[in-house]
Design a protein around this motif. Sequence first.
Motif, PDB file in Angstrom:
ATOM      1  N   GLU A  51      -0.096   8.810  -5.315  1.00  0.00           N
ATOM      2  CA  GLU A  51      -1.243   8.958  -5.980  1.00  0.00           C
ATOM      3  C   GLU A  51      -1.627   9.739  -6.915  1.00  0.00           C
ATOM      4  O   GLU A  51      -2.285  10.194  -7.903  1.00  0.00           O
ATOM      5  CB  GLU A  51      -2.556   9.086  -4.542  1.00  0.00           C
ATOM      6  N   LEU A 219      -3.675   1.348  -9.955  1.00  0.00           N
ATOM      7  CA  LEU A 219      -3.994   2.317  -9.562  1.00  0.00           C
ATOM      8  C   LEU A 219      -3.710   2.149  -7.893  1.00  0.00           C
ATOM      9  O   LEU A 219      -3.094   3.415  -6.993  1.00  0.00           O
ATOM     10  CB  LEU A 219      -5.590   2.193  -9.480  1.00  0.00           C
ATOM     11  N   ASP A 220      -4.435   1.268  -7.153  1.00  0.00           N
ATOM     12  CA  ASP A 220      -3.414   0.441  -6.264  1.00  0.00           C
ATOM     13  C   ASP A 220      -2.307   0.762  -5.944  1.00  0.00           C
ATOM     14  O   ASP A 220      -1.806   1.117  -4.415  1.00  0.00           O
ATOM     15  CB  ASP A 220      -3.955  -0.843  -5.501  1.00  0.00           C
ATOM     16  N   ARG A 223      -2.163   4.384  -5.357  1.00  0.00           N
ATOM     17  CA  ARG A 223      -2.344   4.694  -4.012  1.00  0.00           C
ATOM     18  C   ARG A 223      -1.109   4.687  -2.735  1.00  0.00           C
ATOM     19  O   ARG A 223      -1.082   5.833  -2.202  1.00  0.00           O
ATOM     20  CB  ARG A 223      -3.126   4.503  -3.992  1.00  0.00           C
ATOM     21  N   ARG A 224      -0.533   3.758  -2.894  1.00  0.00           N
ATOM     22  CA  ARG A 224       0.410   2.827  -2.058  1.00  0.00           C
ATOM     23  C   ARG A 224       1.268   3.336  -2.093  1.00  0.00           C
ATOM     24  O   ARG A 224       2.483   3.305  -1.144  1.00  0.00           O
ATOM     25  CB  ARG A 224       0.365   1.543  -1.663  1.00  0.00           C
ATOM     26  N   SER A 225       1.812   3.552  -2.914  1.00  0.00           N
ATOM     27  CA  SER A 225       3.469   4.203  -4.003  1.00  0.00           C
ATOM     28  C   SER A 225       4.375   2.466  -3.204  1.00  0.00           C
ATOM     29  O   SER A 225       5.612   2.660  -3.041  1.00  0.00           O
ATOM     30  CB  SER A 225       4.066   4.655  -2.389  1.00  0.00           C
ATOM     31  N   ARG A 238      -9.888  -1.466   0.152  1.00  0.00           N
ATOM     32  CA  ARG A 238      -9.741  -0.868  -1.358  1.00  0.00           C
ATOM     33  C   ARG A 238      -9.989  -1.660  -2.768  1.00  0.00           C
ATOM     34  O   ARG A 238     -10.582  -0.710  -3.531  1.00  0.00           O
ATOM     35  CB  ARG A 238      -8.098  -0.975  -1.494  1.00  0.00           C
ATOM     36  N   TYR A 242     -12.734  -0.215  -5.255  1.00  0.00           N
ATOM     37  CA  TYR A 242     -12.518   0.270  -7.129  1.00  0.00           C
ATOM     38  C   TYR A 242     -13.384  -0.905  -7.694  1.00  0.00           C
ATOM     39  O   TYR A 242     -13.344   0.010  -8.823  1.00  0.00           O
ATOM     40  CB  TYR A 242     -11.011  -0.749  -6.997  1.00  0.00           C
TER      41      TYR A 242
END
Length: 691
Positions: A51, A219-220, A223-225, A238, A242
Amino acid sequence: MAVIDRRDAGADSDNTRSSTPFHHRKALMAAGLLAAAWAFPALTHALRVDEILPLAILLGTASLLRVGRDLLDRLVIAGALSTGLLIAAGMMFTFWPWHLHPVAVAGFSNTVLVVVGVVLHHRHGRLPRLPERVRATDAIILAGPVVTWVLLRRPLRGKSFTDAFPFLMPHHDTANHFSLFDVIHRDGGYPFLRGGVKAPYRFEMSGYPPGAHYLYALLDIFRRSSTDPGAPVGEVVRYSQYEVLGFCLLTLAIPWAARWIAGPSVIGWRRVLITATASAFAVFGQLVTMFQMSFDGEILGLAFLAVTAALMFRPPASVYEQILLAGVLLTAIATVYSMFLINAGIAAIIAFRTRPAIRAAGPARDLLIRVAAVAFAVSAVTVAAGLKLHPLSAMFTERGGFVDLPRGLMIALTIVAVAGVLTRTGRRSPVWRASAVTIGASFAIAVSMELYGRVRSGTPQYYSSKLVESSWVLTLCGIGALGLFLNGQRVSRRAEAALAAASVALPLAVTNGFPMSAHWENHPPQPQATSATVIWSRGHIPATWASLYAAYVRAGGVVADGVPTVFTYGTSHQSYLMTQIATTVSHQVGHVFLLPLDPDTFTSVWMPPGITRVDQPFQLLNRLPDAAPGLPVAADVQAAMDSVKAYLRICPPGTRIAVISKGFAALLQQFAEQEPNLRLSVLYVPGVTAS
C-alpha cells in the motif's frame, strides 16, 4: 611537420582520465536506481506492505515536475498525471503476463520515473525535488474531502455487513460498477480488450468506460498485496470505500481548480471566499446525489475534468509540460467517462490556440502533434467500445435517473464566470478568455441537449443530463472570476480575519452545510434547508428495497454466500434489484437471467424464445393462501407456475428462491422434489405484504 604541444596533450589526457570515472559513476548510479526500482516493490510485496507503493509513485512523479510552486498544487497535478499514465498503461497491463501484479506495475512505474529523472538530470541538470511552500487555503481544500469521508461513511458506522448492506449497495448501478471492478480485479485488465471473461463475474458492462473501476481495482491490489479480491463480503465493503474516495477526490479537485484558475493575484479573503465557495458547493451541494445514485465513473471523470480545465485555463510555464499533461489527462477522461471529452476538448483547443509557442512551427508544435496522435489512438479504443454499447443516438433517447441540479443558481454562476472577460483584467488575460469561452460553450451545449429532451419527451434525457453536470462542475471551477469583481484593497489584519471568517461561513450557509442546520430525524426524508450530504449521513436515504431485504434477513436469508438468490416479492423493479444485487455479490450474476423479473423497464432488450415474464406470475403466486394438500390448482395459478418453472430451469443449479406466501412455497417445494437435479431451495419470508 606538425608541432605537438605536450602541455595541451597532457591536459586532454588528464581530462579524459578524470571524466571517464565520472561517467562510470553516473552509469553505475543509473543502474543502481533501475535495480532499486524493482527491488523496492519486491521487498514491500514480501513484507505485504504494497500500500505504500502508490504513495511512492505519487511523490516520485511530483519530484520530477516543475509546474506548481506550492506543495499541494504539485501533489494534485502529480496525482492526476500518475493516475492518467497508469490508466493508459492499463492497455499494456491487460496483455502482458503479469497483468496487475503489484510488483510488475510498481516496477514498471518506477522504471519510467528513473529513466525520466536520469534524462532530465543529464540534459538539464535537474534533480528531483518537492516544493515546501503551503498556503492557508490548503486547509479549506483538504477539509472538503475529510468532511465528505466522515459524513458519507457515517451511516455504516457500527453496523454489521447485513445491516449496512442497503447502504453498501443502494442502487442497481452500484452492483453494475462493483461487477466491473470485480472482473478487472480478477482478470487483470480491461474487459473490452479481453473477451474471455468468466460469466459469473461479468455483467453487461464490457463496453462501459472502465478507467475508474480499473484504478480502484489497482488500488485494492496494492492495499491487499494480492490480485485475489478475497471473500465477497470484504470486497463489497472495500469497494464502497473506494466509491466514497472517488467523491472525496471530486470535492478536492473542484476547490483546488477554482483556486488555481483564480491565480496568484487573488489573495487574502478573496482567495478564501473563492476556495470556500467551491468547496461548500462540492461537499454539501447536489453533486452528492451522484454518489447516492452510484455514478462512480462519472464522479471520477468530473474530478479529472476539473483538473484538466484548470491546467488548460492557466497552463504551466513550460509548454512541454502542458502538452504532456493535456495528452495524459484527455486520455484518462476518455477511459474514465468518455462524454466529458466534449468539455475537456474545448478547453484544450482554446488553450493551445492561445499559446504562442504552439502557433509557430517548432519543437513544441511537433511534440503536440506526436502526443495528440498517441492520445487519440489510445482514446479511440475506449471510445469505440463505448459507442458499441451506447451509440450516439442514446444521448438523445435513453432515460434514467439524473441529478436535479439547481438550474437558477447554475445560470447565475455561469454568468459570473463568463462575465469575467468584461473587466479590464479579464479582457487582457488569456486565462479568463479561455475560461469564459469553455464555460459558456459547455453551458450552451448542455442547455441545447436538455431542451431537446424536454421538447422531444417532456423530460431531460439520461445522457444529456451528464453534460449539465459537467457544465456545473466547470462553472464551480471558474468561480474564481468573482475575484475580478471584488475590491482588492488592503485592509487591517482584524478586518482581513473577519472577512475571511465570513467568506467561510457564507458558502456554508448558502449550501445548508452548517453543523447547526435543522436535521430532521423523521419524515419527510429530504427536508428543505438541509444539505443532501447531511441527510445521507443521518441514514435518511436508504435503498427502496431495504425493508424487504430486512425481512429476508430475519427469515434466515444471507447474501454473499455464493448461492444465486431470486427474490419474487416487492414490485417488479424491487424484485429485479434485489436479485441483481444479491447475485452480483455472490458472483453469480452472469448465470441468472434477470430480464424476465422486470421486462417493462427493459422493453428494448431482447427476450429469448420460450421465456416469458415472471414478474406477474410472482405477484399472483405470492398472494396465495396456505396450500391444502390434495386440492386442485386453479388454471391461472397453474399457468403462473408453468412460467415460473420454465424460468427456474434456466437458472443455475442450487438456486435459492425467496417467497412471501406459504402456498407459493409449497408449490415450489413440490417442483423441487419433482426435479431434484435443479437443487432448488425455497425460503419463506414472513411479514411482507404482496404487491
